[in-house]
Scaffold this motif. Structure first.
Motif, short mmCIF file in Angstrom:
data_model
loop_
_atom_site.label_atom_id
_atom_site.label_comp_id
_atom_site.label_asym_id
_atom_site.label_seq_id
_atom_site.Cartn_x
_atom_site.Cartn_y
_atom_site.Cartn_z
N ALA A 75 88.82 44.66 105.66
CA ALA A 75 89.50 44.30 104.40
C ALA A 75 88.47 44.04 103.31
O ALA A 75 87.26 43.95 103.58
CB ALA A 75 90.38 43.09 104.61
N ASN A 76 88.95 43.91 102.07
CA ASN A 76 88.06 43.62 100.94
C ASN A 76 88.16 42.17 100.48
O ASN A 76 87.38 41.72 99.64
CB ASN A 76 88.38 44.55 99.77
CG ASN A 76 88.32 46.01 100.20
OD1 ASN A 76 89.34 46.64 100.44
ND2 ASN A 76 87.11 46.52 100.36
N HIS A 103 80.49 39.65 106.93
CA HIS A 103 80.54 40.92 106.21
C HIS A 103 80.59 40.75 104.70
O HIS A 103 80.95 41.69 103.98
CB HIS A 103 81.74 41.75 106.70
CG HIS A 103 81.62 42.18 108.12
ND1 HIS A 103 81.92 41.35 109.19
CD2 HIS A 103 81.17 43.34 108.67
CE1 HIS A 103 81.69 41.98 110.33
NE2 HIS A 103 81.24 43.19 110.05
N ASN A 104 80.23 39.55 104.24
CA ASN A 104 80.21 39.31 102.78
C ASN A 104 81.51 39.64 102.09
O ASN A 104 81.54 40.22 101.00
CB ASN A 104 79.07 40.11 102.12
CG ASN A 104 77.74 39.43 102.37
OD1 ASN A 104 77.64 38.21 102.23
ND2 ASN A 104 76.75 40.22 102.74
N ILE A 105 82.59 39.29 102.75
CA ILE A 105 83.92 39.51 102.16
C ILE A 105 84.39 38.18 101.59
O ILE A 105 84.36 37.16 102.28
CB ILE A 105 84.90 40.03 103.24
CG1 ILE A 105 84.44 41.42 103.69
CG2 ILE A 105 86.33 40.03 102.75
CD1 ILE A 105 84.99 41.84 105.02
N GLY A 131 82.60 27.86 102.64
CA GLY A 131 82.25 28.72 101.52
C GLY A 131 83.34 29.61 100.96
O GLY A 131 83.12 30.83 100.83
N PRO A 132 84.49 29.07 100.59
CA PRO A 132 85.49 29.93 99.96
C PRO A 132 84.98 30.43 98.62
O PRO A 132 84.21 29.75 97.93
CB PRO A 132 86.69 29.00 99.76
CG PRO A 132 86.12 27.62 99.74
CD PRO A 132 84.94 27.66 100.67
N ALA A 133 85.39 31.64 98.23
CA ALA A 133 85.04 32.18 96.92
C ALA A 133 85.94 31.59 95.84
O ALA A 133 85.55 31.49 94.68
CB ALA A 133 85.20 33.71 96.93
N LEU A 134 87.15 31.19 96.25
CA LEU A 134 88.14 30.65 95.32
C LEU A 134 88.99 29.63 96.04
O LEU A 134 89.38 29.84 97.19
CB LEU A 134 89.04 31.79 94.80
CG LEU A 134 90.32 31.38 94.05
CD1 LEU A 134 89.98 30.72 92.71
CD2 LEU A 134 91.22 32.59 93.83
N LEU A 203 89.48 39.40 93.12
CA LEU A 203 88.11 39.11 93.57
C LEU A 203 87.53 40.26 94.37
O LEU A 203 86.31 40.49 94.39
CB LEU A 203 88.08 37.84 94.41
CG LEU A 203 88.33 36.52 93.69
CD1 LEU A 203 87.98 35.37 94.60
CD2 LEU A 203 87.54 36.45 92.40
N ALA A 204 88.40 40.98 95.07
CA ALA A 204 87.94 42.05 95.95
C ALA A 204 87.27 43.18 95.20
O ALA A 204 86.52 43.96 95.79
CB ALA A 204 89.13 42.61 96.76
N ILE A 205 87.52 43.28 93.89
CA ILE A 205 87.02 44.45 93.16
C ILE A 205 86.00 44.12 92.08
O ILE A 205 85.63 44.98 91.29
CB ILE A 205 88.18 45.27 92.54
CG1 ILE A 205 89.02 44.40 91.58
CG2 ILE A 205 89.06 45.86 93.63
CD1 ILE A 205 90.00 45.21 90.73
#
Lengths: 262, 262, 262
Positions: A75-76, A103-105, A131-134, A203-205
């Protein structure tokens, strides 16, 4: 993709910048079709999948410990929403986050209802260190995790989106304030949760340095769709269908604009 | 019931045969009211139940290992959809299939997303050896299970329905091709999964030698309803409601026709 | 709150008493905003949450054994619906009921499909001894639990609501009969289950001696909304959205009336 800096205040509402940025994001979304693996509560799974599909993203939702890492690594973005939990799901969430990190996702955290249950709040604090991105929550949830949005962002390194009548998005140094939406959004279960999945697709893109802008653009799109849906709805049942229609229409018209400009 | 042989190509579209056969099937469905036990993913449970109810079938969905055999043996068809899995569900699926086999109840297999997870693909191959009456998947899923639809049908003895822009239904010797439907069908989560449940209800009311025809008639009905819903929908949210309305309307009008002919 | 005695027959339909009482209840609901913790089947979770939100109640749905008591003790009513079960959920249900009893929170029992599975029927009989405030079922389910509604009410001390074309509500001595609703209500999965949650929200805001009246008023509201939704729906898909709209509209207009009378 690269998107323009999102204006920090509502002034942009007048000059169309909000719309330009969210249109650009939607065009990219439809080209890239990011896969978002969603470990989310069973109440909102259908609405969440449908909101992702409406913008061209690809949802998956398996929580089996045997395969959650397989889904995540292909997944992204990964969504973690703890609205309904059980012991198996808690294990699967950790396995999925592990795979996302390897996987740096980017993974997105929606700490639903942590103010209603102490064990849940403790579990949420554990996840915070991964470490959530959001982090997207309401005032009560964000308050419990870290006081105020900016402090929580600085503490975790995440973008923090505190949603309510006014939405605040911050990376700890820059803060964007968003007005808009409609009160019917709080009368349909899962609009917030599905919205968080939509932010995950945003965020994925984008590269890490544009996450703040992408989250603001995603929330702006959701608010715009909510306002348009409310203008036609006769209550929360029709509103739930119409907000998906409006998101889809905005997405489709952004594609049409791109075609016309080519 | 006995239904007429379903035309193998779209030629019948012009002469109304498609509609005649699916009407006949719907009339029988409303008389017989088959019970379909659904072990399906949590994302699509509501839509699946509602699609079955719209044609007069009776859904049930418990996956408790202690009772799944009880539900299965009192049903007329069993649906197995592996869109969301966990260890308990995998055990329950095998218990349910065992009960279905013991009581000669057809079971239907929807191998969702086996191309996204190796453990899932391995589990799907295990289930394949347990004699499904129907396998419904997209090109990727069918390809992974058996190369092409006809080969998979011959290998397993099942009817195989490979759905997409064009649907192909085959028993390994006769192949039926169906055009139709609408792209909005792929933008609502679970239309395909719920459609497989609808095919299960079709299989529940025909003898084994008419399964190929029944599956084709069921897919044809779904495509017809999708086209009619898309003509009125303003996006995927309203489409999801309208496709149920259209299936219901087609079913009700088939009953009305029967009454008028009596 | 205190509500007027609910008329025992449909005579009140003519004189507006039904509407007055359900309006009064809705006004209170919006002031009090009761929290209803729902251990309910995954098929109907979204509709259940949305029906509660439409009247101003606050749904939560976690079934994790580690936190179900936390959620229950901070709620005003507990719903137990056994439509989909597994071993973990059965343990969580007992823990939640224990918490409800400890904190004098009414719990509501919806014994879905006990006529389809012997283990489920045995489990339901166990729960019956734990003092539900309300049992809501169809004729088959109520019959299996206790013969007829009045006997079951006397045996358990619960209010019993047996729903169908005619609804019967009884405390074992007084019986209220309700006509109304629409057959489309039986063609959307979860209208009955969500309706039971709505009854739970009604019980959450009245003293024990007014439960019979509150349940009757809640069922009356549901039937009224069903009739109004059916008048506009073109099938079960649009009906599912419209019944939420109608419940919301009735609720909002009751608030408007109160404001005008102040």
């Amino acid at each position: 993709m690269h998107i323009a800096p999102f204006p920090q205040t509502n002034e942009w509402k007048d000059d169309g910048m909000r719309e330009d940025i969210s249109r650009h994001l939607l065009q990219e979304m439809n080209s890239r079709r990011p896969a978002v693996h969603c470990l989310t509560n069973t109440v909102v799974q259908a609405l969440t999948a449908n909101m992702l599909l409406a913008v061209g993203a690809i949802p998956s939702m398996s929580s089996d410990i045997a395969e959650v890492a397989h889904f995540t690594k292909s997944a992204n973005a990964l969504l973690v929403n703890i609205g309904t939990l059980d012991g198996d799901l808690k294990n699967s969430i950790k396995a999925a986050i592990g795979a996302a990190r390897d996987h740096n996702i980017p993974w997105i955290f929606d700490p639903v209802f942590i103010d209603r249950s102490e064990p849940r709040a403790a579990y949420a604090m554990e996840l915070l260190s991964l470490g959530p991105a959001l982090i997207r929550g309401n005032r009560g949830e964000i308050g419990l995790l870290g006081g105020n949005p900016a402090d929580l962002a600085r503490k975790t390194g995440a973008i923090v989106a505190m949603t309510g009548v006014t939405d605040i998005v911050t990376d700890g140094s820059t803060e964007i304030t968003l007005e808009g939406g409609h009160e019917l959004m709080s009368l349909v279960t899962g609009i917030g949760c599905a919205g968080t999945a939509l932010l995950g697709a945003c965020l994925a893109i984008v590269p890490a340095e544009e996450r703040l802008q992408a989250v603001a653009a995603g929330l702006s799109l959701l608010g715009e769709a909510g306002e348009k849906a409310a203008a036609e709805a006769t209550g929360p049942g029709s509103f739930a269908a119409l907000i998906l229609d409006k998101i889809y229409q905005i997405s489709q018209s952004s594609l049409q604009e791109r075609k016309e400009n080519e």
